[in-house]
Design a protein around this motif. Structure first.
Motif, PDB file in Angstrom:
ATOM      1  N   HIS A  89       0.878  -0.962   0.105  1.00 46.11           N
ATOM      2  CA  HIS A  89      -0.035   0.076   0.010  1.00 46.11           C
ATOM      3  C   HIS A  89       0.875   1.172   0.011  1.00 46.11           C
ATOM      4  N   VAL A  90       1.911   1.181   0.829  1.00 49.04           N
ATOM      5  CA  VAL A  90       2.548   2.559   1.082  1.00 49.04           C
ATOM      6  C   VAL A  90       3.661   2.757  -0.149  1.00 49.04           C
ATOM      7  N   THR A  91       4.172   1.538  -0.479  1.00 46.21           N
ATOM      8  CA  THR A  91       5.232   1.799  -1.472  1.00 46.21           C
ATOM      9  C   THR A  91       4.629   2.016  -2.815  1.00 46.21           C
ATOM     10  N   LEU A  92       3.437   1.314  -3.314  1.00 46.96           N
ATOM     11  CA  LEU A  92       2.909   1.649  -4.382  1.00 46.96           C
ATOM     12  C   LEU A  92       2.322   3.112  -4.449  1.00 46.96           C
ATOM     13  N   MET A 223      11.319   6.872  -6.978  1.00 47.44           N
ATOM     14  CA  MET A 223      10.497   6.801  -5.638  1.00 47.44           C
ATOM     15  C   MET A 223      10.525   5.464  -5.046  1.00 47.44           C
ATOM     16  N   PHE A 224      10.386   4.336  -5.850  1.00 46.88           N
ATOM     17  CA  PHE A 224      10.185   3.070  -5.432  1.00 46.88           C
ATOM     18  C   PHE A 224      11.717   2.525  -4.875  1.00 46.88           C
ATOM     19  N   GLY A 225      12.698   2.798  -5.445  1.00 39.38           N
ATOM     20  CA  GLY A 225      13.955   2.541  -5.355  1.00 39.38           C
ATOM     21  C   GLY A 225      14.535   3.263  -3.793  1.00 39.38           C
ATOM     22  N   THR A 226      13.970   4.516  -3.439  1.00 35.57           N
ATOM     23  CA  THR A 226      14.481   5.098  -2.246  1.00 35.57           C
ATOM     24  C   THR A 226      13.393   5.087  -1.132  1.00 35.57           C
ATOM     25  N   ASN A 227      12.331   4.188  -1.171  1.00 37.90           N
ATOM     26  CA  ASN A 227      11.480   3.877  -0.305  1.00 37.90           C
ATOM     27  C   ASN A 227      11.226   2.571   0.139  1.00 37.90           C
ATOM     28  N   ALA A 228      11.126   1.737  -1.103  1.00 35.93           N
ATOM     29  CA  ALA A 228      10.825   0.372  -0.840  1.00 35.93           C
ATOM     30  C   ALA A 228      11.555  -0.394   0.121  1.00 35.93           C
ATOM     31  N   GLY A 229      12.979  -0.078   0.269  1.00 33.12           N
ATOM     32  CA  GLY A 229      14.004  -0.836   1.045  1.00 33.12           C
ATOM     33  C   GLY A 229      13.639  -0.911   2.586  1.00 33.12           C
ATOM     34  N   ARG A 230      13.093   0.026   3.073  1.00 33.87           N
ATOM     35  CA  ARG A 230      12.532  -0.436   4.551  1.00 33.87           C
ATOM     36  C   ARG A 230      11.375  -1.227   5.061  1.00 33.87           C
ATOM     37  N   SER A 231      10.754  -1.893   3.824  1.00 36.85           N
ATOM     38  CA  SER A 231      10.135  -3.195   4.063  1.00 36.85           C
ATOM     39  C   SER A 231      10.891  -4.480   3.846  1.00 36.85           C
ATOM     40  N   ALA A 240      16.627   2.740   1.297  1.00 39.09           N
ATOM     41  CA  ALA A 240      15.259   3.940   1.497  1.00 39.09           C
ATOM     42  C   ALA A 240      15.679   5.062   2.158  1.00 39.09           C
ATOM     43  N   VAL A 241      16.347   5.942   1.396  1.00 37.19           N
ATOM     44  CA  VAL A 241      17.192   7.243   1.864  1.00 37.19           C
ATOM     45  C   VAL A 241      15.923   8.139   2.110  1.00 37.19           C
ATOM     46  N   LEU A 242      14.824   7.957   1.569  1.00 32.45           N
ATOM     47  CA  LEU A 242      13.707   9.232   1.742  1.00 32.45           C
ATOM     48  C   LEU A 242      12.588   8.666   2.892  1.00 32.45           C
ATOM     49  N   SER A 243      12.901   7.466   3.552  1.00 33.03           N
ATOM     50  CA  SER A 243      11.905   6.993   4.639  1.00 33.03           C
ATOM     51  C   SER A 243      12.630   7.475   6.083  1.00 33.03           C
ATOM     52  N   PRO A 244      11.806   7.744   6.993  1.00 31.99           N
ATOM     53  CA  PRO A 244      12.335   7.825   8.231  1.00 31.99           C
ATOM     54  C   PRO A 244      12.876   6.422   8.912  1.00 31.99           C
ATOM     55  N   HIS A 245      12.165   5.396   8.626  1.00 26.09           N
ATOM     56  CA  HIS A 245      13.006   4.186   9.054  1.00 26.09           C
ATOM     57  C   HIS A 245      13.553   3.366   7.871  1.00 26.09           C
ATOM     58  N   GLY A 246      14.319   4.106   7.050  1.00 23.03           N
ATOM     59  CA  GLY A 246      15.436   3.676   5.974  1.00 23.03           C
ATOM     60  C   GLY A 246      16.511   3.820   6.764  1.00 23.03           C
ATOM     61  N   GLY A 313       4.260   1.611   6.453  1.00 24.90           N
ATOM     62  CA  GLY A 313       4.839   0.997   5.597  1.00 24.90           C
ATOM     63  C   GLY A 313       6.072   0.191   6.032  1.00 24.90           C
ATOM     64  N   TRP A 314       6.781   0.717   7.085  1.00 29.33           N
ATOM     65  CA  TRP A 314       8.084   0.002   7.168  1.00 29.33           C
ATOM     66  C   TRP A 314       7.874  -1.300   8.104  1.00 29.33           C
ATOM     67  N   SER A 315       8.818  -2.219   8.164  1.00 26.98           N
ATOM     68  CA  SER A 315       8.686  -3.318   8.890  1.00 26.98           C
ATOM     69  C   SER A 315       9.950  -3.786   9.266  1.00 26.98           C
ATOM     70  N   THR A 316      10.091  -4.767  10.257  1.00 24.12           N
ATOM     71  CA  THR A 316      11.310  -5.520  10.638  1.00 24.12           C
ATOM     72  C   THR A 316      11.330  -6.935  10.067  1.00 24.12           C
ATOM     73  N   SER A 317      12.388  -7.618  10.190  1.00 21.35           N
ATOM     74  CA  SER A 317      12.570  -9.044   9.931  1.00 21.35           C
ATOM     75  C   SER A 317      11.868  -9.578  10.956  1.00 21.35           C
ATOM     76  N   ASP A 318      11.672 -10.937  10.743  1.00 22.93           N
ATOM     77  CA  ASP A 318      11.365 -11.863  11.908  1.00 22.93           C
ATOM     78  C   ASP A 318      12.151 -11.674  13.209  1.00 22.93           C
ATOM     79  N   GLN A 319      11.719 -11.330  14.209  1.00 23.62           N
ATOM     80  CA  GLN A 319      12.807 -11.242  15.547  1.00 23.62           C
ATOM     81  C   GLN A 319      12.167 -12.488  16.168  1.00 23.62           C
ATOM     82  N   TRP A 320      12.980 -13.043  17.128  1.00 22.49           N
ATOM     83  CA  TRP A 320      12.817 -14.044  17.977  1.00 22.49           C
ATOM     84  C   TRP A 320      12.432 -13.576  19.305  1.00 22.49           C
TER      85      TRP A 320
END
Length: 411
Positions: A89-92, A223-231, A240-246, A313-320
C-alpha cells in the motif's frame, strides 16, 4: 478583446505544450486505473487489520456507517500478512506520485473549460473531475505526511485519510466509467484524435511524448528505489533514503532493530518499570491476578519468530520473541478452553493507541505472546520493557509496549 481572451486559461490556445494529447493521457490513466485500485484495496485491508468494530479504542472512525461493510476478523496467518499488504500500500502509493502528477498536468486545461457545464452529463463529469483531483491531492498528501511522521493534520490521520480515500475512489470509479472506453479507443487508434487537450498552436517540442513517459516512469522508479527498502532486511533497507525508517539499523545486538516510539517519547518513567515496582494486572472471569517479571518467567515460556509492521509501511525482519502465551494468561483468570478478546493497556503517557484490543482468534494463536525477551535478551526500554504484546500479522500499534494491564472478556 479577442487577444486578451486568448491569454486566459479558459482559452484553448493558452496551453501550448505539444506533449498533451489523448494518447499520452490514456497511458497515464490506465496505469492509474490498475495502481489506484490495488492501492484502495490494500488500504481497506489495512483498516480491517485494526478490527475497528471490536472496540471503540481501535475505531478511529466511529461514524463510518455503511463504509464499514467489509470489516472482518483479521487473520493471524500468514504471520507476514500485514507486512505485505501495508508494504504494498505505502510503496505503491509513493511510486504512483509521479504518474498522478503527470496525469493531472496532462488534463489541467479541462479544469478551466468554459462554459462550466454544456449538459447534465458534462456537469456530472466536471463534478467528478473536481472531486477526483481534490480527493487525489488530499489522500496522497495525508498519506505522505503520515509516512514521514509529520502529524500536521487538522485532526486525526485515520478519519481524514479514510473518508478522503472513499471520496477520492468514488470519484475515481465514476471518472473511470466515463473515460476508460475513450482511453482504450485512443490507444488503439493509429492516428491521434484531435480533442481539447491538443494545442492548436503548440510550442516546438523539447522532448517526445515517449521521452516524457520514460521520464515519468523514471520518477516512479526513483520513488520506489528510495522507499521500498524499509520493508526488507539487510542492505536493501539502506537504500530507503527518503524514509524515516530507512538507512542502517539503529543499533547492534539483539535489540538493534527499528522502533517507532521510544520510551522517552511515550513518557515511560523508569521507576515504574523496575523489577520491584512493575506488576502486570490480569483480569478475567475469576478475578484479578498480579504478576511481576520473575513470576511471569516461572510460567511456561514460548518463542515465536514474528516481524513488526507499521501503518507507515516500514517493517522489521522476523525477530525471536520469548514470553508467556496470551491464551495461558487468559487461562489464569478463568478462560482455560475458550480464550476471549483482550483489552490491553500500556504505561504510555501520550500518543495514540495507549491501549488497544485484540480479537479472540488473535489471543488463541499459540504465537501470540506477552514477550519478555527478544533475540535472546531482555527487552530494551524502547522495545517495551518490562513486557510487550507480539501477535502475528497485527499492525505494529496493536503490539502494545510497556504493558500494564490485560482485561480478558468479550468486548
Amino acid at each position: 478583446m479577442r487577444d486578451l481572451a486568448s491569454r486566459l486559461p479558459s482559452s484553448h490556445g493558452f496551453w501550448r505544450s505539444p506533449l498533451r494529447g489523448p494518447r499520452f493521457t490514456a497511458v497515464l490513466g490506465l496505469v492509474l486505473l490498475v495502481g489506484i485500485t490495488v492501492l484502495f484495496v490494500t488500504g481497506l485491508l489495512s483498516y480491517a487489520a485494526y478490527n475497528p468494530d471490536l472496540d471503540p479504542v481501535n475505531d478511529k472512525t466511529p461514524d463510518k456507517g455503511l463504509l464499514g461493510f467489509y470489516l472482518f476478523a483479521w487473520p493471524t496467518d500468514p504471520h507476514w500478512l500485514y507486512r505485505l499488504t501495508q508494504g504494498v500500500h505505502v510503496t505503491l502509493g509513493l511510486t504512483l506520485i509521479p504518474v498522478l502528477l503527470a496525469k493531472l498536468w496532462s488534463v489541467v486545461p479541462r479544469l478551466f473549460t468554459l462554459p462550466p457545464a454544456r449538459s447534465l452529463a458534462h456537469a456530472l463529469e466536471r463534478v467528478s473531475l473536481l472531486l477526483l483531483v481534490g480527493g487525489a491531492l488530499f489522500t496522497f498528501l495525508t498519506g505522505v505526511l503520515n509516512i514521514q511522521l509529520d502529524y500536521v493534520f487538522p485532526g486525526s490521520f485515520y478519519p481524514l485519510h479514510f473518508y478522503g480515500a472513499w471520496v477520492f475512489f468514488a470519484a475515481f470509479v465514476a471518472h473511470a466509467a466515463l473515460k476508460v472506453p475513450v482511453a482504450l479507443r485512443n490507444l488503439r487508434a493509429m492516428r491521434e484524435e484531435r480533442d481539447d487537450l491538443v494545442s492548436p498552436r503548440p510550442d516546438p517540442p523539447t522532448v517526445s511524448r515517449r521521452g516524457a513517459l520514460w521520464l515519468v516512469g523514471g520518477g516512479s522508479l526513483l520513488m520506489f528505489g528510495t522507499n521500498a527498502g524499509r520493508s526488507f532486511d539487510g542492505p536493501l533497507r539502506e537504500t530507503a533514503v527518503l524514509s524515516p525508517h530507512g538507512g542502517p539499523e539503529p543499533g547492534n545486538g539483539p535489540d538493534g532493530f527499528q522502533v517507532n516510539k521510544t520510551a522517552a517519547y511515550a513518557g515511560i518513567d523508569p521507576a515504574e518499570t523496575s523489577e520491584d515496582a512493575w506488576r502486570l494486572v490480569v483480569t478475567g472471569r475469576t478475578g484479578t491476578v498480579r504478576l511481576g517479571r520473575a513470576e511471569l518467567r516461572r510460567l511456561e515460556q514460548h518463542s515465536a519468530a514474528l516481524p513488526i509492521a507499521c501503518v507507515e509501511g516500514w517493517s522489521t525482519s522476523d525477530q525471536w520473541w520469548r514470553g508467556v502465551r496470551l491464551r495461558d494468561l487468559a487461562a489464569l483468570v478463568g478462560f482455560e478452553d475458550d480464550p476471549p478478546d483482550v483489552f490491553v493497556e500500556s504505561l504510555q503517557r501520550r500518543g495514540a493507541f495507549r491501549s488497544g484490543a485484540l480479537r479472540a482468534n488473535q489471543v488463541a494463536d499459540p504465537r501470540s505472546l506477552l514477550a519478555l525477551d527478544v533475540n535472546g535478551e531482555a527487552l530494551s526500554p524502547d522495545h517495551g520493557y518490562p513486557a510487550r504484546i507480539i501477535v502475528p500479522a497485527a499492525p505494529g500499534v496493536l503490539n502494545t509496549k510497556w504493558v500494564a494491564r490485560l482485561t480478558f472478556g468479550d468486548l
